[in-house]
Design an enzyme around this catalytic site. Structure first.
Site, short mmCIF file in Angstrom:
data_model
loop_
_atom_site.label_atom_id
_atom_site.label_comp_id
_atom_site.label_asym_id
_atom_site.label_seq_id
_atom_site.Cartn_x
_atom_site.Cartn_y
_atom_site.Cartn_z
N GLN A 179 1.34 -1.33 -0.13
CA GLN A 179 0.09 0.14 -0.07
C GLN A 179 0.97 1.42 -0.36
O GLN A 179 -0.14 2.06 -0.09
CB GLN A 179 -0.83 0.24 1.05
N ARG A 233 -9.20 -1.67 7.63
CA ARG A 233 -9.88 -0.18 7.67
C ARG A 233 -10.38 0.58 8.38
O ARG A 233 -11.61 0.74 8.99
CB ARG A 233 -10.91 -0.70 6.58
N CYS A 234 -8.76 0.84 8.74
CA CYS A 234 -9.05 2.23 9.86
C CYS A 234 -8.63 3.17 9.41
O CYS A 234 -6.93 3.01 9.62
CB CYS A 234 -8.73 0.96 10.91
N GLU A 266 -12.65 4.26 4.99
CA GLU A 266 -12.11 3.99 6.17
C GLU A 266 -13.81 3.86 7.23
O GLU A 266 -14.71 3.45 8.20
CB GLU A 266 -11.42 3.72 6.94
#
Ligand code: FES
Ligand code: FES
Lengths: 159, 791
Positions: free
Chosen positions: B225, B371-372, B743
């Protein structure tokens, strides 16, 4: 051992170890990498192809067992460059994000529509419940399949 | 080709619903993911992993494996020691064993790396390696890890005598909190755990390393990422010149935080290529992914909330963070608990305080943000669960209690009690929009009727404020790297443009969204703008995509670069129109003479002139380009109001999410279709976390959820048809007013679901809290008065 498997209308022959999975055969030998792999336990559905017209998880079939069968993968879905309505539906309805589940989802949906050209939302959800999508939350995949059903009804393209 | 339709006619080019440019390859099976890449002469690696959670390594015998006809090398910690690579730094300045030498510290830890001619042989040869272990007692429970007689896990670290992973960290004012709590009308106290879960992207992690022994050039194919940041880390760890390393991500089959860290398998593949002189591919299987790569959460939280005169006045919490065997939590260096101190939520509190302790346990390392944005998910779950329980105990409606306590629109910019400056929001408006879509009053009536009949229907409310878009250089860095993002834009002489960015899509559709940003700024059709990413040789430096930072940071960078190109276009246009730049005005796609709008130069004409033979105005160089390295002045604060309707089966305790309403305010929306797609995906993951996804261990440290048979991920059958809505409160400091959204849904949905289940069960069964996941067994136990934490 040597096996011959018909993949997308072409016979593919190769010497294999008996343990070779069909998913690896498809990906390695003709190099058709549109069929993906995502789990060790037949749970994810990233590997779905059609075997004799029915959706199968190609990680759960030994290449040796596919001898003499007809395999169809995502790469053979568009005909003469024209997208299958399911493929078009995924684009129209934003039915994909990372795209990793997409070939398996599309092949599953194609088999559903071949058997049931006008599925309800519940029928679509049940049909794709063997496949995981981590990105989309499924609503748009359901819409994509409905899009395909509606456009096929308006314009049948398959014999 | 799939037709890519430009946005609707009223907005000819720029923002709006536009179908994705990247779809064309994916729907044909032509995506290029890591395992699709085959290099000439490529070898295959496989990792031998520890069966024990904690054990001394007595000996490793590799000769039988080496005798396998297709095996070339077996690498162990001893080999790595000679290269100085037995240990590597984690993202949190801790150290992590690449291959275990002294002892293993979690089940699934990397012990040896086999390199063979093909994937099957590499795996077969793992069975031929003999490792003698001397098992040690393991500890997998964070509280027990703090006990005096707990086994010491990190005896490799000088001076480490206990299992504390970092010193106690605090935010807020404890004394002020004492006072506000003492004066409150009601206090609710709750011990809760946000259990360990896993991002489990559908594509697992992997790497192909290709070291060219002649040139020293190291090519890495690796779906991560943050390719530019990874490259810097490899250069530092291996002592290689950074410019001789090239990372190519190609397509990535989902990340969700799992593809942020550097994993031992990556380093092994690099070493494998160095020692064999050939490309080495390593792709983990699903069990390896679930058992050894970055987990998420694992926060044990003791929370308290209080209210006075019907308003929430204080929140405090003591946390034990379970980092596993190595602290590789993903977070800016200065914040050992990430952005957890946003636990003050959306409320205008009088006091707040938190303390966070971090411990080592014999579990896989990680602490990645699934996802945070850096522990925001834990913070929002804590506060929204506390507010949910407070509403039950006060016997007031959860939506009303929240609206009474919100930060009001005129209070922005709002400084909270732990030091964050919230940028903007109109929380009540967002809440009321969700209630309108839900038909909230009607739902409450339906619930009352069902209660009469003994049916268990619950309505759960959650309101979140996130803090994303990390982050300002003056406040934060990761491993000493400033968290800026670069954008390079070149408009070619044919009017087409190429934008190179450092953000890294894993499905978020950057090729479309970023083209739309440039389209909006320059008036070039998005179809004519190519977005390049995922190749460190072709993109500017920047920290990548996680923590919802693509649009807030990289998107801002793209807009600024486009504006710089537009400024230059103005100078060129002035020459073309024989006037001064000040006399020109911009409208999308052209500069025209003020007062004479027919006299204009379009961006196409300006681009042609920029590279043409006609002289340019005095002092102006040719070309039409814009560059930016964007350092955000503040973080962004998206918010949302979520309402969940559940039915709990009184006979089986199964929870069905019947409806889910999500109203998000992420500021300006560039492509609402893509924004909604992000939200729906996050909601499904939230359903997973709330109802089924959990990684647990037995007393010996055996991982009980190491495959997709046991790590359950929602399918289409567990997800409802999401009902989405939006409010738009622009971000005041972002060039285009966007806040980021990737997110949000994973933050808001778990507390909404748990609040809904407690709302269903509180009056009938007295259940005010159940720790996730709310699977039938756990809900059933709670209904019988035997609720237990999952660990
Ligand atoms: S790879 Fe997961 S089901 Fe086949
Ligand atoms: S689009 Fe990523 S898994 Fe479905």
């Amino acid at each position: 051992m040597e096996v011959t498997i018909n993949i997308n209308g072409e016979p593919v022959t190769r010497e294999i170890e008996p343990a070779l999975l069909l998913v690896h055969f498809i990906r390695d030998t003709p190099g058709l990498t549109g069929t993906h792999w995502g789990c060790d336990t037949s749970n994810c559905g990233a590997c779905v192809v059609q075997m004799d017209g029915l959706p199968v998880k190609s990680c759960t079939v030994l290449a040796a067992m596919a001898e003499g069968h007809e395999i169809r993968t995502i790469e053979a879905l568009s005909i003469d460059g024209v997208l299958d309505p399911v493929q078009q539906g995924f684009h129209e309805e934003h039915g994909l994000q990372c795209g990793f589940c997409t070939p398996g989802m599309i092949m599953t949906a194609r088999a559903l529509l071949d058997a049931n050209p006008d599925p309800t939302e519940d029928e679509i959800r049940t049909a794709i419940s063997g496949a995981i999508c981590r990105c989309t939350g499924y609503s748009n995949i359901v819409r994509a399949v409905r899009w395909a059903a509606e456009h096929e009804a308006a314009q049948p393209r398959r014999s | 080709m799939a037709t890519t339709t430009a946005a609707s006619p009223e907005t000819p080019i720029g923002y709006g619903r536009m179908k994705r440019k990247e779809d064309a390859r994916f729907i044909r099976g032509q995506g290029k993911y890591l395992d699709d890449i085959v290099l000439p002469g490529m070898l295959h690696g496989a990792v031998l992993r520890s069966p024990y959670a904690h054990a001394k390594i007595v000996s490793i015998e590799t000769s039988a494996a080496l005798a396998h006809p297709k095996v070339l090398r077996v690498i162990t910690a001893k080999d790595l020691e000679t290269l100085g690579l037995a240990w590597m730094p984690t993202i949190s300045y801790d150290s992590q064993a690449v291959l275990a030498g002294d002892k293993v510290r979690f089940q699934g830890q990397e012990v040896a790396f086999v390199i063979a001619e093909d994937r099957y042989s590499a795996r077969d040869a793992l069975e031929l390696i003999e490792v003698e272990y001397e098992p040690l007692p393991a500890v997998v429970n964070a509280r027990k890890a703090l006990e005096a007689d707990a086994p010491l896990i990190r005896d490799d670290k000088d001076g480490q005598t206990d299992n504390l992973a970092s010193p106690l960290w605090e935010a807020g004012d404890a004394e002020e909190a004492d006072q506000v709590f003492a004066e409150a009308d009601i206090v609710v106290e709750r011990e809760m755990i946000y259990p360990r879960c896993h991002p489990a992207p559908l594509e697992t992690c992997g790497m192909i390393a290709d070291m060219n022994p002649e040139t020293g050039q190291l090519d890495l194919y690796n779906g991560n990422q943050a390719p530019n940041a990874h490259r810097t880390v490899y250069a530092q760890v291996a002592g290689l010149p950074e410019h001789m390393i090239r990372i190519m991500t190609n397509d990535i089959g989902g990340g969700f935080g799992n593809k942020v860290p550097v994993y031992p398998g990556y380093v092994c593949a690099i070493v494998g290529s160095i020692v064999t002189g050939k490309p080495v591919k390593w792709v983990e299987d699903r069990s390896e992914n679930l058992m050894s790569t970055g987990f998420a959460r694992d926060y044990v939280m003791h929370g308290r909330i209080c209210a006075k005169h019907g308003r929430i006045t204080g929140v405090r919490v003591d946390v034990i963070a379970d980092h596993g065997a190595f602290d590789s939590t993903a977070q800016p260096s200065k914040f050992p608990a990430g952005f957890f101190h946003i636990f003050t939520g959306s409320y205008d509190l009088e006091a707040a305080h938190c303390s966070v302790k971090a411990v080592y346990t014999n579990k896989a390392p990680g602490g990645v943000a699934y996802r945070c944005s850096f522990r925001v998910t834990e913070a929002i779950y804590l506060v929204e669960r506390l507010v949910g329980e407070l509403a039950l105990k006060m016997e007031v409606d959860g939506a009303e209690l929240r609206m009474n306590s919100f930060i009001r629109p005129e209070q922005f910019p709002y400084e909270n009690k732990t030091g964050w400056t919230y940028d903007s929001g109109d929380y009540e408006k967002t809440m009321r929009e969700a209630m309108r879509i839900a038909g909230y009053d009607e739902l409450r009536r339906e619930q009352a009727e069902k209660r009469e009949r003994g049916e268990l229907m619950g309505i759960g409310v959650a309101f979140f404020t996130e803090v994303v878009g990390a982050g300002p250089r003056r406040h934060m860095d990761i491993l000493g790297l400033g968290m800026a993002d670069g954008a390079d834009l070149r408009v070619h002489d044919d009017g087409r443009a190429v934008l190179s960015i450092s953000a890294q899509t894993q499905g978020q559709a950057h090729e479309t969204t970023f083209a739309q940003i440039v389209a909006e700024e320059l008036g070039i059709s998005p179809d004519k703008i190519e977005v390049r990413h995922g190749d460190t040789d072709r993109t500017p430096f920047g920290l990548g995509t996680y923590g919802s930072r693509s649009t807030p940071v990289s998107g801002a960078s793209a807009a600024v670069a486009a504006r710089r190109a537009r400024d230059k276009a103005r100078l060129i246009a002035a020459g073309m129109l024989e006037t001064s730049p000040e006399d020109l005005a911009w409208e999308k796609g052209r500069w025209y003479v003020k007062g004479d709008p027919e006299k204009a130069a379009t961006i196409d004409e300006i681009a042609a002139a920029a590279y043409g033979e006609a002289p340019l105005p005095e002092g102006l160089e040719g070309g039409l380009e814009g560059q930016s390295v964007y350092d955000p002045p503040n973080l962004t604060y998206p918010c949302g109001a979520y309402i969940c309707v559940v039915d709990v089966d009184p006979g089986t305790a199964e929870v069905e999410v019947r409806r889910f309403i999500a109203v998000d305010d992420c500021g300006v929306r560039i492509n609402p279709m893509i924004v909604d797609g992000q939200i729906m995906g996050g909601l499904a993951e939230g359903v997973g976390i709330a109802l089924m996804e959990v990684i647990t261990f037995d007393e010996q440290g055996n991982c009980l959820n190491g495959s997709m048979m046991d790590y359950l991920i929602p399918t289409a059958l567990e997800c409802p048809d999401w009902e989405l809505g939006a409010t738009v409160t622009p971000c005041p400091h972002h060039p285009i007013g966007a806040k980021g959204v990737g997110e949000s849904a994973t933050n808001g949905s778990p507390p909404a679901i748990v609040n809904a289940v407690c709302d269903a069960l509180y009056r009938s069964h007295g259940v005010a809290h159940i720790d996730m996941p709310l699977n039938p067994a756990r809900v059933w136990a709670a209904m019988q008065g035997r609720a237990e934490p999952p660990q």
